[in-house]
Design a protein around this motif. Sequence first.
Motif, PDB file in Angstrom:
ATOM      1  N   UNK A  74       0.835  -1.209   0.000  1.00  0.00           N
ATOM      2  CA  UNK A  74       0.000   0.000   0.000  1.00  0.00           C
ATOM      3  C   UNK A  74       0.875   1.268   0.000  1.00  0.00           C
ATOM      4  N   UNK A  75       2.064   1.186   0.634  1.00  0.00           N
ATOM      5  CA  UNK A  75       2.956   2.359   0.652  1.00  0.00           C
ATOM      6  C   UNK A  75       3.434   2.695  -0.761  1.00  0.00           C
ATOM      7  N   UNK A  76       3.522   1.662  -1.616  1.00  0.00           N
ATOM      8  CA  UNK A  76       3.964   1.886  -2.992  1.00  0.00           C
ATOM      9  C   UNK A  76       2.824   2.236  -3.928  1.00  0.00           C
ATOM     10  N   UNK A  77       1.597   1.948  -3.507  1.00  0.00           N
ATOM     11  CA  UNK A  77       0.427   2.322  -4.321  1.00  0.00           C
ATOM     12  C   UNK A  77       0.299   3.842  -4.344  1.00  0.00           C
ATOM     13  N   UNK A  78       0.493   4.464  -3.190  1.00  0.00           N
ATOM     14  CA  UNK A  78       0.431   5.923  -3.123  1.00  0.00           C
ATOM     15  C   UNK A  78       0.455   6.380  -1.686  1.00  0.00           C
ATOM     16  N   UNK A  79       0.741   7.662  -1.485  1.00  0.00           N
ATOM     17  CA  UNK A  79       0.778   8.232  -0.130  1.00  0.00           C
ATOM     18  C   UNK A  79       0.028   9.545  -0.094  1.00  0.00           C
ATOM     19  N   UNK A  80       0.123  10.252   1.045  1.00  0.00           N
ATOM     20  CA  UNK A  80      -0.664  11.473   1.223  1.00  0.00           C
ATOM     21  C   UNK A  80      -0.437  12.489   0.110  1.00  0.00           C
ATOM     22  N   UNK A  81       0.797  12.569  -0.365  1.00  0.00           N
ATOM     23  CA  UNK A  81       1.117  13.583  -1.374  1.00  0.00           C
ATOM     24  C   UNK A  81       0.734  13.131  -2.782  1.00  0.00           C
ATOM     25  N   UNK A  82       0.552  11.840  -2.954  1.00  0.00           N
ATOM     26  CA  UNK A  82       0.266  11.336  -4.312  1.00  0.00           C
ATOM     27  C   UNK A  82      -0.714  10.172  -4.246  1.00  0.00           C
ATOM     28  N   UNK A  83      -1.913  10.434  -3.757  1.00  0.00           N
ATOM     29  CA  UNK A  83      -2.905   9.369  -3.594  1.00  0.00           C
ATOM     30  C   UNK A  83      -3.207   8.696  -4.928  1.00  0.00           C
ATOM     31  N   UNK A  84      -3.263   7.377  -4.872  1.00  0.00           N
ATOM     32  CA  UNK A  84      -3.701   6.606  -6.030  1.00  0.00           C
ATOM     33  C   UNK A  84      -5.208   6.843  -6.204  1.00  0.00           C
ATOM     34  N   UNK A  85      -5.719   6.807  -7.421  1.00  0.00           N
ATOM     35  CA  UNK A  85      -7.163   7.010  -7.620  1.00  0.00           C
ATOM     36  C   UNK A  85      -8.016   6.082  -6.741  1.00  0.00           C
ATOM     37  N   UNK A  86      -7.536   4.868  -6.477  1.00  0.00           N
ATOM     38  CA  UNK A  86      -8.314   3.950  -5.636  1.00  0.00           C
ATOM     39  C   UNK A  86      -8.330   4.452  -4.190  1.00  0.00           C
TER      40      UNK A  86
END
Lengths: 168, 317
Positions: A74-86
């Motif tokens: 999940x850390x590689x899916x996205x973080x606060x600065x770059x949320x994944x669309x999901x």
Amino acid sequence: MKTTITVNGQARALDLDPRTSLLDALREHLNLKGSKKGCDHGQCGACTVLVNGERINACLSLAVMHDGHEVTTIEGIGGEANLHPMQQAFLEQDAFQCGYCTPGQICSAVGMLKEAADNWPSQATEDLGAAIALTDAEIRERMSGNICRCSAYPQIIAAIRDVAGEVA
Amino acid sequence: MRPFTYERATDLAAAVKAVAENPGARFLAGGTNLLDLMKLDIEQPTHLVDVNRLPLSAIEDTVEGGLRIGAMVTNSHLAADARVRARYSVLTQSIVSGGSGQLRNKATTGGNLLQRTRCAYFYDTSKPCNKRHPGSGCSALEGLNRNSAIFGASEACIATHPSDMAVALTALDAQVETVTPQGATRTLAVADLHRLPGDTPHIETNLAPGELIAAVILPPAAAGGQVYQKARDRASYAGGLASVAVVGTKVAFGAVAHKPWRAEKAEAALAAGASAVEAAHAELAGARDNGKNGFKIALVARMTVAALDEAKQGRGA
């Protein structure tokens, strides 16, 4: 045993007892606590990560089996600065209450959408020869390996629907 | 989990030798069943030979017009293969009715065949079980036997084989290709891979120690519809209470015996012109229950009739 796994794009060298599950390697050795240990028996899906792009239960795999593999948590899916669309959709649809299952739900949903795009069938697929139409029944069936004790299922389906788009 | 040593096999013959020569060694494929059982201290291997990177991940056309499925092909990739969906839809139907997406992405063709029973007493290490401790007794005989066998059981064991895929493979007359400890290749019918429990329920297959499943071979499918039906307590992600695979007039049952159950009496009745109802009853006349699993007899009869009717109407053809 020496094992190198590419985790979220970075090669990570580990020296592990062969008993170490992929989940424990991620959480306890690499300090990536996003992937959760729920049942530790592959029944709940809280530990779901992507290995070489496909979702698996990290608790039911040995880390040493993954030497040279690419793991996305999940850390590689996205973080606060770059949320994944999901991740954005889960926030907007209020698709969690306690949040414990959420990293697994999101990793699973991302993997599931690729499976459907690749036209992999599910038990809900009526015509094995046709292109997959990702109906709500398909989403429910394909996400059945992820349990939500707070029962946010309607919102989880809504969030996945937001990302997948409507069925044509 | 107990300590074990681990090696990653790069050579098929060496992998077979490593397991054949070490009584504590086991092959490790997807691991979704084996590692779970190791956590529960039911399986206690001292050495694991990881066969995931052996070159056994291809699905190839055979000269006979069938398919050769490498033992390391994952359940997901097998179910999604265009040739399987078009020609062996019962196989896809069976695979997607088992486990979850995550499990099917990890579980392999060979491993699926060799998964172990889900009998609650096999999992409960505080209770006697002739599979875990030969001679200790069968707790299911007079216990919680709602999901126990109705065909081919013994006083020593009434456990069932949990695979969905194997039931479809049985109805498809599939064969298993193995590599023996002597390095020879041999084939046997999927229907002959597993054993009935008899007095030795801890011996579950006819494979020699160290013998490795290398591939599953599908002959051209018999004519007619192909249907897999599964009954269970939840709509998804639950083991079967019973299942039925139909390929034309070939019939196999799942979750009702120690092995995928070929319904030979039903097939013979159909060949002699019997109706679906008569064929189902011909097979179920040989069923026996232990109390709480008696409902399976009527259930399997009804499922058989429904599956035969659907196949006759051309579903999956």
